[in-house]
Write a protein that holds these residues in place. Sequence first.
Motif, PDB file in Angstrom:
ATOM      1  N   TYR A   1      42.216  74.139  17.897  1.00  0.00           N
ATOM      2  CA  TYR A   1      41.788  72.805  17.513  1.00  0.00           C
ATOM      3  C   TYR A   1      42.496  71.752  18.363  1.00  0.00           C
ATOM      4  O   TYR A   1      41.872  70.808  18.868  1.00  0.00           O
TER       5      TYR A   1
ATOM      6  N   MET B   1      41.423  68.296  20.766  1.00  0.00           N
ATOM      7  CA  MET B   1      42.000  66.964  20.584  1.00  0.00           C
ATOM      8  C   MET B   1      42.568  66.440  21.915  1.00  0.00           C
ATOM      9  O   MET B   1      42.278  65.311  22.323  1.00  0.00           O
TER      10      MET B   1
ATOM     11  N   LEU C   1      35.577  70.739  17.124  1.00  0.00           N
ATOM     12  CA  LEU C   1      36.029  69.969  15.964  1.00  0.00           C
ATOM     13  C   LEU C   1      37.239  69.116  16.339  1.00  0.00           C
ATOM     14  O   LEU C   1      37.343  67.947  15.942  1.00  0.00           O
TER      15      LEU C   1
ATOM     16  N   ASP D   1      37.354  64.980  16.327  1.00  0.00           N
ATOM     17  CA  ASP D   1      38.401  64.173  15.696  1.00  0.00           C
ATOM     18  C   ASP D   1      39.094  63.279  16.719  1.00  0.00           C
ATOM     19  O   ASP D   1      39.409  62.117  16.440  1.00  0.00           O
TER      20      ASP D   1
ATOM     21  N   ARG E   1      36.823  60.333  17.628  1.00  0.00           N
ATOM     22  CA  ARG E   1      36.818  59.326  16.561  1.00  0.00           C
ATOM     23  C   ARG E   1      38.103  58.507  16.611  1.00  0.00           C
ATOM     24  O   ARG E   1      38.076  57.287  16.441  1.00  0.00           O
ATOM     25  N   GLU E   2      39.196  59.211  16.858  1.00  0.00           N
ATOM     26  CA  GLU E   2      40.483  58.541  16.927  1.00  0.00           C
ATOM     27  C   GLU E   2      40.471  57.480  18.021  1.00  0.00           C
ATOM     28  O   GLU E   2      41.128  56.437  17.912  1.00  0.00           O
TER      29      GLU E   2
END
Lengths: 356, 356
Positions: A245, A249, A273, A277, A280-281
């Motif tokens: 994950y 990121m 995923l 995230d 979006r951050e």
Amino acid sequence: MDAEQAPPETSSDREDHLKRDRTARSFVTSEDVARLAGVSRSAVSRTFTPGASVSADVRHRVQEAAKTLGYRVNRLARSLISDQSNLVGVVGANLSLPFMARQLDELSRELLRRGMQCLLLNAAEAEQGITPLIELILEFRVRAIVVMSGSPPSSIIDECMANGVRVILVNRQDDDTEADTIISDDLNGARIAAERLLRAGCRRIGVVGSGAQTPTQIRRRGAFVDRVREAGIEPAVWASGGTAYETGMDAARGLLSAHDLDGVFCVTDLMALGFLDGAREMGRRVPDDLSIIGFDDIQQSAWAAYRLTTIRQSMSDLTESVLAAIERKMTGERGDLAHEVLPVELVERATVRSTS
Amino acid sequence: MDAEQAPPETSSDREDHLKRDRTARSFVTSEDVARLAGVSRSAVSRTFTPGASVSADVRHRVQEAAKTLGYRVNRLARSLISDQSNLVGVVGANLSLPFMARQLDELSRELLRRGMQCLLLNAAEAEQGITPLIELILEFRVRAIVVMSGSPPSSIIDECMANGVRVILVNRQDDDTEADTIISDDLNGARIAAERLLRAGCRRIGVVGSGAQTPTQIRRRGAFVDRVREAGIEPAVWASGGTAYETGMDAARGLLSAHDLDGVFCVTDLMALGFLDGAREMGRRVPDDLSIIGFDDIQQSAWAAYRLTTIRQSMSDLTESVLAAIERKMTGERGDLAHEVLPVELVERATVRSTS
DNA sequence: GTTAGGTTTGCACACGTGTGCAAAGGTTGC
DNA sequence: GCAACCTTTGCACACGTGTGCAAACCTAAC
């Protein structure tokens, strides 16, 4: 034989010989059962062998004695004769990754259902490759070996085949090996992903993979890049970090700060995923500003916080193919290696703009 | 013996006897190696037994022959003598659930590192309980059995103990059994969760569990309810569905439409994540309107989309305790059953209002 | 050269089971 | 009662390995 003439003496004699005290008693053997039931050891063996010839009376007495003593047949000894166990060796690493965990769950369940047991070796600590693990598995005279992680050199595969042990590679490379290989259609899946992004109008495209140079990674990334280039677009590429994950990121932070992408393909849902995230951050709206597609369709991808559009490989198809390969072994045929490529399909959710 | 006098005849004779054709050749035995190296079978055995007495010359010849023939010691036969294998039986279900997967990953890795192998049986299809599975495992003369799922009746546990096979129950009930039990401190964890919610000012409190009446569920829910009642609050309870993300989602829809809760404890992180998504779907802002606490600290809970405040049980502590129990078995001591309760801790993230 | 002491080696048994073979037992038909 | 036949039973061997024991071999000291 002396046992029947002088039971007590022999009994203590045996204990002395084996140097066992009462607290660590040995297992009950068929000999013990036979003695209690007043029959021969053969009768005991036959009682537990389906289709063998035993009278109802003897069978009953034996079963009674076995229950009293708590007799369990010793599969090690049994396998010694038939030269094969019901064991299937499974090599896998990172068992906590959702896709791997799901795979192992289904495989182990189905194996048990068909009367086989699963000898699981975790390849996580295998610095010098998985060859030592396969050698270890061979020592158990397994029926077949399923490799879900690592790339066994062809030398060890040949040795397995020479000993009648099928090797089944799951989502591993398929060229120049003598093993059964079962892979999902990475090439087609990546192509579908590329086309979906293009169809959504994406023109500034990226692709995210880990730093690991596994065949799956390479195939998916390569096929995606090829297809995008056909459309005259040179994609931005991220290829570092582990299969996690966090890698997604990191990729989002890295790629999105350098390029203003509007479409990204992650070769793994787990990374997708993380990328989602991360995006979006960084203030990106998905799918309005940025479309994302993953691969695998792990359970988490369907969660409401993500609703990831992805390429699904059917887990049950995969498991079924593996089992078919294992069972094909039993017939003893030769040279009929499986080289299956399982179909994939696009699962539309909410991370790609609907086609305008 | 005749073999050396008339090798070809004996060879064909043997093949006829065993009814094996060349395609399905048998494994190489120490006998074969001995013949090629020109030594006795004992010499071969001793070559592969650390600390045995073999001359350098013989050892070298044997190793050479073994490599040429591809000899692998047959562990089934070896275990037959020592009456114990290096196998450890593991019973688990729902291996794809994050917590279970992680547990299995660590356990299998550590077992391998310490020279043991993992015999994995998936308890998913075990309608009549896991007793048949344990019986099956016993047939392999395992060193110990780790139960991560299901509740074995004490009768089968007694049988294991009588045969010198330790049974280790992980997060199962601990009362009235003669097995080693290792559980995380559910009671304290649930109490900490309750106190954290109360401290955050929550007064309309709920607790979410699945419909399964497992001891873990009951303990966590019970302790939480008790602590909340001490504060004069009667919590709303949800207890139906499976142990899954979807259950949390359902719970959110069910509980939040009936009660206007401002604090919820989910007995499992997986359900907490579902609940969180469900709450958002219903327009609740977390943690402003509603605080949520989970239990387990699975990896997904740290993901940016969730950042779940939760109760952590240390996975490495758990694995270490299990291994310690397994290895304690080897010393052959008796009556020293482990009844460990592993400490838990609160992990503050972003789903509970900070204390004002 | 002889003897004492250490090292190496092979024999033979053990582990617990399955199974071919022949003997024993039982049943049926004449 | 006898023969033919089927069923049941026990013996004995096989599977591949580890290991105690004694024989054989080697070394060194006298």
